[in-house]
Design an enzyme around this catalytic site. Structure first.
Site, short mmCIF file in Angstrom:
data_model
loop_
_atom_site.label_atom_id
_atom_site.label_comp_id
_atom_site.label_asym_id
_atom_site.label_seq_id
_atom_site.Cartn_x
_atom_site.Cartn_y
_atom_site.Cartn_z
N ASP A 133 0.89 -0.98 -0.21
CA ASP A 133 -0.09 -0.22 0.32
C ASP A 133 0.83 1.66 0.22
OD1 ASP A 133 -1.96 1.39 0.37
OD2 ASP A 133 -2.94 0.08 1.85
N TRP A 134 0.89 2.16 -0.41
CA TRP A 134 1.10 3.47 -0.47
C TRP A 134 1.82 4.29 0.54
CZ3 TRP A 134 -0.13 1.49 -4.91
CH2 TRP A 134 0.28 1.89 -6.10
#
Length: 803
Positions: free
Chosen positions: A229-230
């Protein structure tokens, strides 16, 4: 390895560079070897490709794309074919905008109704979530691009999501929280998977060898890519060791250097990097071939119609007292409620779609068969009392036979990064409903929200139509259902308790500080309500129709269940038949019933059809924590066919020969789990279930703060500068809410308050390095001058490295 010849031509530095993003949305390319990059884009229910000013929070507008109903909405359709059609449309739009990887669908389980991101997830049930997500994945990937199923795994709260440690027993993990992912991998054949921010039993999921290797790579034989995930990478080398191919977004080369150094120092074998590069190249070449081979022009109108069809199949009729619906031709109606004019059609955060067009109920109703007498706003969208708006609405309501009242949750109530504080609707909407009911008893509520709400006000309405978050074409779907052009066929993919106090996880949600404990175990949603005999307002699988259906002639075999379904009413309609199974013994605790199959079928009036639902590999299994594998109990299983979890129409038993594994439990030590009353499980019993001691649930307020501590923990910092900064953040949040700037107030909580210090480096594209964060931490921990000196010294080094 498929791409060994290319990998052998790469330098160590080039291989490492592929493991991190080139910028916010693109992976790295290597022109020397003609290796292209990937373009990744959010898109659980519509593409969000940002041409400029990229961000992960949905702040900046993206290119126009079809906004389909959210996963929470689509799940109510229980229609796998429809899910595949929407996936195909999403894949076409990805091709048209040159997107390789579509970041969706999201399939986390709705453990608790207050999770702020529930609107992005399908269900409280893993089987339903798994089936629908697999169909969507197949549709997306039929176009040659990749889906990216997320968030793997046990990411069921937004509070402290980047640092929270989820404590869950192995059986609950496998049966409830991983089953949908397993189905996405095995049935959907998903090409990429996004790891979640949180820890699982002490280890960040992206570095969790048990999760990423034992389960994902070995048990499920997954050979696709894992993407963070970012900003979700903690230790890049440990993530690589666990099998992570791509860290997003870019860190300006900092973590690439970490990988190179670790290999040179012998901390990790280069062969592990080579395998990761090979998997990433497979995804890169496969999806880029689709982008280069096909030049797709999207039929915007066709996709809009598909979005409306999806909304029509997903709307749930919750109440229809006196058959108030459908409304007859020329019925005079007053339309009230802000959402009728400006629809509430999607959630907020990284999934925000810039729709190609957006239908409004007010724009459509004048051309309908109804006698439209007017519109009144009725309430302020974002809260606050207005007696003037209520008076105008009541005056209008007196002029009509029926009132169509649009109410629900606003955009800032259901949002990525924040959990909801309660299950209630805004008080100003309830006040409006009360006043309207005094002047007109024929009220039809159209409810818009992406998750369950309490409804103590429901007796004020004769009809309740739940539209959920129905996408850009939802208004037309609502009108068609209200006028009877479409017979509602949606059924709830989540239970609706009477009140939040009835929820099994209420005492352990959210985890506020160090960890969150899943003490309720298997008993999530209907599994809890049905087993503990806790009454609910609307059960899982519930939904009314304008016709009636009859179930009969149940027949069982070792591989399938069949029965006859008849439409005994006067109008055509679709029915969702649900297969539930109850386990055979009291030696292995289980919910009183579990969904193991379903079928949606359309029938004309008077028509009867025979339906067969297969008993697949998940029908009878349970995960045995003693043998550490899936087992089947021998014995007599109860097979149930129902129109909801609470409305069982047909029932019989079947004998199944199992694996006869030893029982993993001492029944006397787990009384709550054997009777299903798990709302208040004690420490000792929970540790018996975990088979290990629980970690501390609270932050250590005396230790120095580090990379994985959050900005919120500055309230306990040694430095007065850090404590003052924390108070300023809290004041800014309070002040912005007071002046009506809720979006900005929410942003402070999402991107500052809950952010771990390492996130400052991981989320800023190389502007900050971890050595610079070391300087900030020195300041926070009481070494003011030393810390600032270190910070600026490292900033100069970073500038020099970038040159």
């Amino acid at each position: 390895m498929k791409y060994k010849e290319i990998i052998d031509q790469m330098t160590l530095e080039e291989k490492a560079s592929l493991m991190s993003g080139k910028d916010f949305w693109q992976s790295q390319d290597i022109p020397r070897l003609n290796i292209p990059n990937l373009f990744l884009s959010d898109g659980p229910h519509g593409l969000r490709k940002q041409a400029v000013a990229a961000d992960h929070l949905g702040l900046n507008e993206s290119l126009p794309a079809t906004c389909f109903p959210t996963a929470a909405t689509l799940a109510n359709s229980w229609n796998e074919d429809l899910g595949e059609q929407i996936g195909q449309a999403l894949g076409e739009e990805a091709l048209s905008q040159k997107v390789n990887v579509l970041l969706g669908p999201g399939i986390n389980i709705k453990r608790n109704p207050l999770c702020g991101r529930n609107f992005e997830y399908f269900s409280e049930d893993p089987y339903l979530a798994g089936k629908l997500s697999s169909s969507m994945i197949r549709g997306i990937q039929s176009q040659g691009v990749s889906a990216c199923v997320k968030h793997f795994s046990v990411n069921n709260q937004e509070m402290n999501r980047m640092t929270i440690d989820t404590i869950v027993d192995e059986r609950t993990l496998r049966e409830i929280y991983l089953t949908a992912f397993e189905m996405a991998v095995k049935e959907g054949q998903v090409k990429s998977l996004m790891s979640s921010y949180n820890k699982l039993n002490g280890f960040y999921t992206n570095e969790n060898l048990h999760l990423m290797q034992d389960i994902l790579r070995i048990d499920w034989n997954y050979d696709g890519c894992v993407i963070t995930d970012w900003g979700g990478s903690n230790d890049r080398v440990e993530g690589l060791r666990a099998g992570n191919e791509l860290e997003m977004p870019t860190t300006g080369g900092e973590t690439d250097r970490d990988i190179v150094l670790a290999i040179k120092e012998g901390k990790i074998e280069e062969s592990i990097l080579d395998e990761a590069v090979n998997r990433l190249l497979t995804l890169t070449y496969d999806t880029n071939k689709a982008l280069s081979d096909r030049d797709v022009t999207v039929d915007i109108e066709q996709h809009h119609k598909l979005a409306q069809t999806a909304a029509e199949e997903s709307i749930v009729l919750l109440k229809n007292e006196g058959d108030i619906l459908p409304l007859k031709e020329n019925t005079s109606v007053a339309v009230i409620g802000d959402f009728a004019d400006v629809p509430r059609y999607q959630g907020a955060g990284s999934s925000i779609v810039n729709p190609t067009k957006l239908d409004s109920f007010l724009d459509l109703i004048p051309s309908s068969s109804l006698n439209y007498v007017g519109y009144a706003r009725g309430f302020k969208r974002y809260g606050g009392t207005s007696n003037a708006l209520i008076r105008k609405a009541c005056q209008l309501a007196k002029k009509a036979d029926k009132v169509i009242l649009f109410i629900g949750l606003d955009e800032y109530s259901e949002v990525e990064g924040l959990d909801r504080p309660n299950m209630k609707l805004p008080q100003n909407q309830i006040d409006l409903l009360h006043e309207l009911s005094q002047v007109n008893k024929n009220i039809i509520i159209v409810l818009s929200s992406g998750s369950a709400v309490e409804m103590p006000w429901i007796n004020k309405a004769s009809g309740v139509l739940h539209a959920y978050l129905s996408g850009q074409a939802g208004a037309g779907a609502i009108l068609n259902v209200i006028t009877g052009q479409v017979n509602p066929s949606g059924k709830l993919a989540e239970s609706y308790p009477f009140q939040y106090e009835d929820v099994s996880s209420r005492s352990n949600f959210p985890g506020m500080e160090n960890s969150v404990e899943y003490r309720e175990g298997l008993f999530v949603g209907y599994r809890y309500y049905d087993t503990s005999n806790t009454p609910v307002l609307f059960p899982f699988g519930y939904g009314l129709s304008y016709t009636q259906f009859k179930y009969e002639d149940l027949k069982l075999s070792q591989t399938s269940v069949s029965f006859t379904l008849s439409n005994t009413g006067l109008v055509k309609g679709s029915e969702i038949s649900q297969l539930y199974i109850k386990g055979p013994s009291d030696q292995i605790f289980r919910p009183s019933k579990e969904l193991k199959g379903f079928s949606k079928n359309h029938l004309e009036p008077g028509q009867s059809i025979n339906i067969t639902i297969p008993l697949d590999d998940k029908a009878f299994r349970y995960f045995n924590v003693k043998t550490q594998t899936w087992e089947i109990e021998s014995g007599s299983y109860t097979i149930m066919i129902g129109s909801s979890s609470a409305d069982i129409q047909l029932l019989d038993k079947i004998e199944i020969t199992g694996t006869d594994a030893p029982s993993p439990y001492k029944k006397e030590n787990l009384p709550s789990y054997f009777n299903g009353k798990v709302a208040n499980v004690g420490d000792a019993e929970y540790e018996e279930l975990l088979i290990e001691p629980r970690p501390d649930t609270l932050w250590n307020r005396k230790k120095a703060l580090g990379y994985n501590d959050t900005i919120a923990q500055c309230q306990y910092a040694k430095s007065w500068v850090a404590r003052l900064s924390f108070r300023l953040i809290i004041f800014a949040h309070w002040f912005l809410k007071c002046i009506g700037q809720r979006a900005t107030a929410n942003l402070i909580i999402m991107s500052v308050y809950h952010m771990p210090f390492r996130g400052i480096a991981r989320m800023t594209g190389g502007i900050f390095s971890l050595p610079m964060i070391d300087g900030l931490l020195m300041v926070v921990n009481g070494h003011f001058f030393k810390g600032f000196n270190h910070f600026f010294k490292e900033k100069k080094k970073l500038k020099k490295a970038h040159k």
